[in-house]
Design a protein around this motif. Structure first.
Motif, PDB file in Angstrom:
ATOM      1  N   LEU A  81      -9.624  -2.639   2.295  1.00 13.60           N
ATOM      2  CA  LEU A  81      -8.479  -2.150   3.068  1.00 13.60           C
ATOM      3  C   LEU A  81      -8.304  -3.025   4.297  1.00 13.60           C
ATOM      4  O   LEU A  81      -9.277  -3.441   4.914  1.00 13.60           O
ATOM      5  CB  LEU A  81      -8.748  -0.723   3.531  1.00 13.60           C
TER       6      LEU A  81
ATOM      7  N   GLN B  37      -8.151   4.918  -2.576  1.00 13.26           N
ATOM      8  CA  GLN B  37      -8.500   3.529  -2.248  1.00 13.26           C
ATOM      9  C   GLN B  37      -9.945   3.441  -1.753  1.00 13.26           C
ATOM     10  O   GLN B  37     -10.645   2.472  -2.010  1.00 13.26           O
ATOM     11  CB  GLN B  37      -7.539   2.998  -1.190  1.00 13.26           C
TER      12      GLN B  37
ATOM     13  N   ASP C  78      -2.868  -0.785   6.316  1.00 14.69           N
ATOM     14  CA  ASP C  78      -3.212   0.192   5.276  1.00 14.69           C
ATOM     15  C   ASP C  78      -4.155   1.237   5.836  1.00 14.69           C
ATOM     16  O   ASP C  78      -3.973   2.439   5.645  1.00 14.69           O
ATOM     17  CB  ASP C  78      -3.911  -0.494   4.090  1.00 14.69           C
TER      18      ASP C  78
ATOM     19  N   PHE D 227       0.818  -1.207   0.000  1.00 11.45           N
ATOM     20  CA  PHE D 227       0.000   0.000   0.000  1.00 11.45           C
ATOM     21  C   PHE D 227       0.856   1.263   0.000  1.00 11.45           C
ATOM     22  O   PHE D 227       0.618   2.195  -0.754  1.00 11.45           O
ATOM     23  CB  PHE D 227      -0.923  -0.022   1.218  1.00 11.45           C
TER      24      PHE D 227
END
Lengths: 432, 291
Positions: A140, A203, A144, A67
């Motif tokens: 996620l 994300q 992260d 990440f």
């Protein structure tokens, strides 16, 4: 629904995801306010799209989905895009909007090209890079999320520490330069912070919709306040709220992307602000306009009767002269009669004594306003605010005397005005 | 005709029609509106599918045109209620696009309309989806659609050439001599929507934006004349798509993505080398004047 509450209360990962989208929303709301006022909102859009090739490059380089490395790649191409836009605008005659659009589509095209390349790699299939297009907060995990949340928190802290500097360089860059602030560096810093916000947001929200996180909360907040501090504050709250609520809604269904729901939540808040804000909201503005229209019609009718010089006038005659709808005419008339300015009998209107006073006052005010507009250099400083304020009630006799004195003062001071005005009034003034 | 030729023809038609229409957007400083429309077209397609329950190209075209005009209208509305233009565009297109994505994932999951297709297009499959026409024989549907939209574009631009020109460069003058500026604006936006959607089906949203803006911007750096810019922009659009196709073939990547990258590269080269507005010639000029 039960399942949802259970996962919020017990599942550590869900809590982290919620917290980080909340922090992300606050950070993007705060930075978005500045971006909006600097007219740089759409640069965020270009940066978000341009992050895609960076993510793909980083993935191809590392061969795994780390990440942190992906974020660095995204930030690199994002910054590159932001500076390419500025370079194109500065060195050619192409305008900023075209430059933004050009950079955005070309970088995104490159991203798609690289994405197809990544898909051909042996590890590419499970890379999940597609999630970056629409955002998938649920994918996620652990560190992260913590990285994202901490970065967002850091962004919020940095911006609040540099609040004053950003404020000055946003509103008055020349003044900022004058008092010795490093404006160029501040601009660079701001764009970098903006890029970081976008990068940590993609994300969760996705590259395409990330722009909304910068724009929508800020523009909603703009409806509620005129002070930058309050606007930033409200915008942060709106952003945080939409981040959290959007994430919650998207976990209700299976495989739903987070981005669209976060954006829609923000849009709903925007629509509510646009309609119901007490000062600028559409509803209050429309009401104010209606009220003002009525006020003008009232003044018009009273002045009409006053200028005709007669005490009475036929109702249908007056209606024909006034250029308003029947409904409004009747409403205004009713209001005037209730106030005791007019008196009606068998279709014939009579103006009462207080009505004449009121009309006299209106005429005075209009006259002074007209004079003020005609001779701004001579009369610009004349204060007539107090009359406008007291328009609701009839002026007392002494106030009217004061007014007349003021008028005569004006005429004495500027004799050239006298000729025009006295001929127009025709000596029909109401005797005091 | 072979498979490759059909793809090249499709790409060239996209480049030509988008390039011509895009010039107006650049001159009117409305490029971001093209970006917005290319996103909201998705909502139009979904709505058309939900209403008609079919993937008929005609319904899709109408749905997309309606969505495009709706976008323009909403942006105008927000703008006139006091929101600055870039923010108005940003709010409108992101929310409509979000609605589109959600509707697709809720109602249209099992049909051929999926988000990835909408973003990247399926130019590689264009030659297989054919339509039988009386004299010409089997022709890919997209080529028929793009060809007719191109004809429509050229016809309208030809008819309204003067109006477009005047409203682009001097709207107040145009209004003063009695040209209905707002109507011209909406006609142009309708044209942009229709062009966008016809190209959208075969090349996807990204390439549409790239093709609308990049050729025009490139041509803008090469000439000062309006007519020349239009023609040049069309030619550059065709060039971009041909380079893009061979690039994609060489590296085995997404065709539409490669076309967008090619458009970017061509722009970059012109930006550096253009005789009048290029970076290098600017630099040399500066040197010359200093000496």
């Amino acid at each position: 629904m039960n399942h949802l509450w259970q996962s919020i209360l017990t599942d550590g990962n869900t809590q982290w995801v919620l917290l980080s989208t909340l922090l992300l929303g606050i950070a993007s709301g705060v930075l978005g306010s500045f971006a909006l006022l600097r007219k740089q909102s759409l640069i965020g859009d270009a940066v978000a799209h341009a992050a895609l090739p960076g993510i793909c490059f980083a993935f191809m380089f590392m061969g795994e989905k780390n990440f942190f490395v992906l974020l660095i790649g995204a930030a690199a191409t994002g910054l590159l895009a932001a500076y390419t836009i500025q370079l194109i605008t500065n060195t050619t005659r192409i305008k900023e909007d075209t430059a933004i659009c050009l950079v955005l589509s070309v970088f995104f095209g490159l991203g798609i090209v690289l994405l197809t390349k990544v898909a051909q790699m042996p590890t590419g299939n499970q890379s999940g890079l597609d999630d970056f297009i629409f955002g998938q907060a649920a994918s996620l995990v652990g560190r992260d999320v913590q990285l994202m949340g901490l970065t967002a928190a850091a962004l919020i802290i940095i911006t609040s520490l540099l609040f004053k500097e950003f404020k000055v360089s946003t509103f008055d860059p020349q003044f900022a330069r004058g008092i010795g602030l490093p404006v160029g560096f501040l601009n660079f810093l701001f764009v970098s912070l903006l890029v970081i916000t976008v990068v940590i947001g993609i994300q969760a929200v996705g590259v395409i919709l990330m722009a909304a996180m910068l724009i929508t909360p800020a523009i909603s907040a703009r409806y509620w306040t005129d002070s930058l501090r309050t606007m930033v504050f409200i915008s942060g709250i709106v952003g945080g709220l939409s981040g959290a609520v959007g994430t919650l809604i998207s976990t209700l269904g299976k495989g739903l992307s987070t981005g669209p729901f976060i954006v829609l939540t923000a849009t709903v808040i925007f629509i509510v602000s646009m309609l119901f804000s007490p000062k600028r909201g559409l509803i209050s503005v429309t009401l104010k306009r209606l009220k003002n229209d009525d006020r003008l019609a009232m003044r018009f009718i009273l002045k009409k009767m006053y200028e005709s010089g007669k005490e009475t006038i036929r109702l249908d005659h007056l209606f024909q002269q006034s250029n308003i709808s029947k409904l409004k005419f009747n409403r205004v008339l009713k209001h005037l009669m209730k106030k005791g300015y007019l008196h009606q009998e068998d279709g014939i209107l009579t103006i009462t004594k207080s009505g004449l006073m009121k009309a006299e006052q209106f005429s005075f005010v209009d006259e002074i306003m007209e004079l003020k507009e005609m001779y701004p250099s001579e009369l610009g400083s004349l204060d007539i605010h107090w009359i406008e304020k007291e328009e609701k009630e009839t002026l007392s006799k002494e106030q009217l005397t004061k007014l007349q004195k003021k008028m005569s003062d004006i005429y004495i001071q500027y004799p050239f005005l006298n000729v025009k005005m006295s001929s127009r009034r025709g000596g029909q003034g109401y005797e005091l | 005709m072979s498979y490759e030729l059909w793809i090249l023809l499709t790409g060239s038609l996209v480049g030509l029609s988008c390039g011509i229409v895009g010039c107006f957007l650049i001159l009117r400083k409305m490029s971001m509106l093209a970006d917005a429309i290319s996103h909201t077209v998705l909502l139009g397609l979904v709505m058309a599918f939900i209403v008609s329950q079919s993937m008929n190209g005609f319904y899709m075209l109408i749905g997309a045109a309606v969505a495009g005009l709706l976008t323009t209208f909403m942006v105008q509305l927000l703008n006139s209620s006091g929101i600055q233009e870039d923010a108005a565009i940003g709010v409108v297109f992101t929310s409509l696009f979000a609605v589109g994505v959600i509707l697709i994932s809720l109602f249209a999951k099992n049909v051929h309309l999926d988000v990835e297709h909408a973003l990247m297009g399926e130019i590689a499959f264009v030659p297989w989806n054919t339509l039988s026409l009386p004299i010409l024989g089997d022709i890919p549907k997209s080529v028929v659609m793009l060809g007719s939209v191109l004809l429509l574009d050229i016809l309208i631009i030809f008819l309204l050439f003067k109006e477009f020109k005047l409203t682009s460069f001097d709207p107040s003058m145009a209004a003063a001599i009695g040209i209905p500026v707002l109507a011209v604006h909406y006609i142009l936006m309708g044209l942009v929507s229709v062009t966008t959607v016809s190209a959208f089906d075969s090349v996807g949203a990204i390439l549409v934006v790239a093709m609308l803006i990049a050729p025009g911007a490139t041509a803008y750096l090469l000439t000062d004349r309006y007519k020349v810019m239009l023609l040049l922009s069309g030619v550059i659009g065709v060039l971009d798509s041909i380079i893009g196709y061979y690039g994609a073939k060489m590296f085995d990547v997404s065709i539409s993505g490669a076309m967008a990258v090619a458009a970017g590269l061509v722009f970059f080269i012109v930006w550096m080398l253009s005789p009048k507005y290029g970076l290098i010639s600017r630099f040399l000029n500066q040197r010359l004047t200093e000496e």
